[in-house]
Design a protein around this motif. Structure first.
Motif, mmCIF file in Angstrom:
data_model
loop_
_atom_site.group_PDB
_atom_site.id
_atom_site.type_symbol
_atom_site.label_atom_id
_atom_site.label_comp_id
_atom_site.label_asym_id
_atom_site.label_seq_id
_atom_site.Cartn_x
_atom_site.Cartn_y
_atom_site.Cartn_z
ATOM 1 N N UNK A 91 0.864 -1.184 0.000
ATOM 2 C CA UNK A 91 0.000 0.000 0.000
ATOM 3 C C UNK A 91 0.898 1.231 0.000
ATOM 4 N N UNK A 92 0.467 2.253 -0.771
ATOM 5 C CA UNK A 92 1.244 3.490 -0.924
ATOM 6 C C UNK A 92 2.674 3.152 -1.353
ATOM 7 N N UNK A 93 2.768 2.626 -2.523
ATOM 8 C CA UNK A 93 4.041 2.098 -3.015
ATOM 9 C C UNK A 93 4.790 3.133 -3.846
ATOM 10 N N UNK A 94 6.073 3.227 -3.644
ATOM 11 C CA UNK A 94 6.946 4.055 -4.488
ATOM 12 C C UNK A 94 8.057 3.168 -5.013
ATOM 13 N N UNK A 95 8.105 2.994 -6.339
ATOM 14 C CA UNK A 95 9.149 2.160 -6.938
ATOM 15 C C UNK A 95 10.146 3.058 -7.660
ATOM 16 N N UNK A 96 11.402 2.696 -7.577
ATOM 17 C CA UNK A 96 12.519 3.442 -8.152
ATOM 18 C C UNK A 96 12.711 4.810 -7.505
ATOM 19 N N UNK A 97 12.402 4.904 -6.229
ATOM 20 C CA UNK A 97 12.775 6.074 -5.464
ATOM 21 C C UNK A 97 14.274 5.977 -5.167
ATOM 22 N N UNK A 98 14.957 7.121 -5.128
ATOM 23 C CA UNK A 98 16.395 7.110 -4.867
ATOM 24 C C UNK A 98 16.674 6.388 -3.539
ATOM 25 N N UNK A 99 17.570 5.411 -3.598
ATOM 26 C CA UNK A 99 17.793 4.557 -2.422
ATOM 27 C C UNK A 99 18.267 5.345 -1.207
ATOM 28 N N UNK A 100 18.977 6.465 -1.453
ATOM 29 C CA UNK A 100 19.489 7.246 -0.330
ATOM 30 C C UNK A 100 18.383 8.048 0.351
ATOM 31 N N UNK A 101 17.241 8.208 -0.310
ATOM 32 C CA UNK A 101 16.182 9.060 0.246
ATOM 33 C C UNK A 101 15.116 8.244 0.974
ATOM 34 N N UNK A 102 15.284 6.945 1.046
ATOM 35 C CA UNK A 102 14.287 6.120 1.734
ATOM 36 C C UNK A 102 14.231 6.523 3.208
ATOM 37 N N UNK A 103 13.015 6.654 3.745
ATOM 38 C CA UNK A 103 12.929 7.143 5.118
ATOM 39 C C UNK A 103 11.969 6.343 5.997
ATOM 40 N N UNK A 104 11.537 5.186 5.525
ATOM 41 C CA UNK A 104 10.599 4.409 6.339
ATOM 42 C C UNK A 104 11.271 3.829 7.581
ATOM 43 N N UNK A 105 12.553 3.498 7.482
ATOM 44 C CA UNK A 105 13.288 2.944 8.621
ATOM 45 C C UNK A 105 14.512 3.832 8.847
ATOM 46 N N UNK A 106 14.655 4.409 10.038
ATOM 47 C CA UNK A 106 15.825 5.262 10.294
ATOM 48 C C UNK A 106 17.116 4.477 10.091
ATOM 49 N N UNK A 107 17.998 4.997 9.291
ATOM 50 C CA UNK A 107 19.293 4.345 9.100
ATOM 51 C C UNK A 107 19.324 3.353 7.963
ATOM 52 N N UNK A 108 18.168 2.917 7.485
ATOM 53 C CA UNK A 108 18.149 1.925 6.416
ATOM 54 C C UNK A 108 18.008 2.631 5.077
ATOM 55 N N UNK A 109 19.148 3.051 4.525
ATOM 56 C CA UNK A 109 19.138 3.700 3.222
ATOM 57 C C UNK A 109 20.259 3.119 2.383
ATOM 58 N N UNK A 110 20.078 3.175 1.066
ATOM 59 C CA UNK A 110 21.098 2.698 0.157
ATOM 60 C C UNK A 110 21.976 3.842 -0.305
ATOM 61 N N UNK A 111 22.710 3.603 -1.375
ATOM 62 C CA UNK A 111 23.586 4.642 -1.914
ATOM 63 C C UNK A 111 22.811 5.558 -2.849
ATOM 64 N N UNK A 112 23.214 6.849 -2.931
ATOM 65 C CA UNK A 112 22.532 7.787 -3.818
ATOM 66 C C UNK A 112 22.562 7.293 -5.260
ATOM 67 N N UNK A 113 21.466 7.491 -5.971
ATOM 68 C CA UNK A 113 21.417 7.141 -7.375
ATOM 69 C C UNK A 113 21.022 5.702 -7.638
ATOM 70 N N UNK A 114 20.822 4.928 -6.568
ATOM 71 C CA UNK A 114 20.466 3.538 -6.790
ATOM 72 C C UNK A 114 18.968 3.310 -6.606
ATOM 73 N N UNK A 115 18.550 2.157 -7.102
ATOM 74 C CA UNK A 115 17.135 1.790 -7.044
ATOM 75 C C UNK A 115 16.668 1.657 -5.597
ATOM 76 N N UNK A 116 15.488 2.167 -5.337
ATOM 77 C CA UNK A 116 14.892 1.984 -4.025
ATOM 78 C C UNK A 116 13.402 1.784 -4.143
ATOM 79 N N UNK A 117 12.858 1.095 -3.170
ATOM 80 C CA UNK A 117 11.414 0.859 -3.156
ATOM 81 C C UNK A 117 10.931 1.110 -1.740
ATOM 82 N N UNK A 118 9.812 1.769 -1.614
ATOM 83 C CA UNK A 118 9.282 2.028 -0.280
ATOM 84 C C UNK A 118 7.768 1.912 -0.299
ATOM 85 N N UNK A 119 7.227 1.329 0.748
ATOM 86 C CA UNK A 119 5.772 1.215 0.864
ATOM 87 C C UNK A 119 5.375 1.545 2.287
#
Lengths: 210, 124
Positions: free
Chosen positions: A145-173
């Motif tokens: 629910x409330x899915x975002x696909x291909x969000x910048x991995x470094x900008x993921x904010x659902x879990x504090x500290x759990x982010x990837x490198x800038x410019x990489x694939x990210x998914x958040x729901x």
């Protein structure tokens, strides 16, 4: 010896002829332990602060059903004890409930191939928070629910500290439900996981999770 | 013999060296002993060995270079905290406590005064 001479003289520490200054020792130890406590607390709050080398072999993780809020996924690398690096997809859950949780690993022993399996009691619900799984492959039925696909991995904010490198694939729901999930995994991290009725089985004829 | 040993011990931060040495060995040996029992933590193998070996060396340094105990003590505390953060809570806390107690013992230790009767060998 040291203690005896101290007892006989009853001299204040500063005029002790030699040896050990106990008050200074206690003070120094207190300061050192306080710093350690601060480090320990900082480590407990940052999910990813505790880095560890993974063992040289993969494990299997499965669950009948997981649901909860805050879901992220991004690519990463893990390093195993020998220095080898493995590409993984990190799956993160902010908070959720798991049913039918199972983890297994094949352990080579001098007696042959043993399987070590950890599982929750059938029907029991396992609450988890800040769960991160470094997965090599995933099979599951997922409802986001409330899915975002291909969000910048470094900008993921659902879990504090759990982010990837800038410019990489990210998914958040925002919310998710997963059924019959099978994961091949290099590592599992969690800030808390309470497992009622944990079962640990170790033997040559035990079954793996899947 | 015992007198000589006591004499040797008094002239260096003996307890500090011993505790730090034990801390190093504990952190060094934990992954080896733990193999097979703990699977998914995998142990920070490389850091564990490095910091365990470093602490073992620092323990010996307390004994062999008593004059440099201040810098050895600082390095011991830093190594212990690095181990806390990277290797299974520094051998599940045991190594950390040992190393920090060793550090404090080094800070508290004072060499015997030159005129002290205990320093110079005398017939027992």
């Amino acid at each position: 010896m040291m203690l005896m001479s101290r007892g006989q003289h009853q001299a204040p520490p500063s005029t002790e002829p030699d040896g050990f200054r106990w008050r200074r020792f206690a003070l120094a130890l207190a300061v050192l332990l306080m710093v350690s406590a601060v480090l320990g607390i900082a480590m407990a709050q940052g999910v990813l602060a505790t880095s560890f080398a993974v063992s040289g072999r993969k494990m299997k993780v499965s669950a009948q059903r997981i649901d909860g809020s805050g879901y992220v996924m991004y690519p990463s690398l893990v390093t195993s004890a020998g220095g080898a690096r493995h590409p993984v997809t990190v799956l993160g859950i902010r908070s959720g409930r798991m049913r039918g949780m199972c983890q297994s690993a094949v352990v080579p022993t001098p007696l042959g191939r043993y399987v070590l399996r950890l599982s929750s009691a059938p029907g029991a619900t396992v609450p988890v928070s800040d769960l991160l799984v470094s997965a090599s492959h995933v099979n599951a039925d997922i409802d986001y629910r409330k899915l975002q696909i291909n969000r910048d991995a470094a900008s993921l904010d659902a879990i504090p500290g759990a982010t990837g490198n800038p410019g990489q694939f990210g998914l958040q729901a925002a919310r998710f439900t997963v059924n019959d999930v099978h994961v091949g995994s290099w590592a599992v991290l969690s800030s808390s996981m309470r497992i009622p009725g944990l079962r640990l089985a170790l033997g040559p004829h035990e079954h793996e999770c899947f | 013999m015992i007198h000589t040993l006591n004499h040797w011990r008094r002239r260096r931060p003996f307890a500090a060296g011993l505790l730090t040495l034990l801390a190093g060995l504990e952190i060094l040996l934990t992954p080896i002993i733990g193999v097979g029992l703990i699977i998914n933590t995998g142990f920070a193998g490389v850091t564990g060995f490095t910091l365990g070996a470093l602490l073992t060396g620092l323990g010996l340094l307390f004994w062999l270079r008593p004059a440099h105990r201040a810098i050895t003590a600082i390095l011991t505390a830093i190594a212990a905290w690095a181990a806390l953060l990277t290797t299974n809570l520094a051998g599940f806390g045991i190594g950390l406590i040992l190393a920090l107690t060793g550090t404090a013992a080094a800070i508290a230790w004072r060499p015997p005064a030159p005129g002290d009767a205990n320093v110079h060998s005398r017939p027992a």
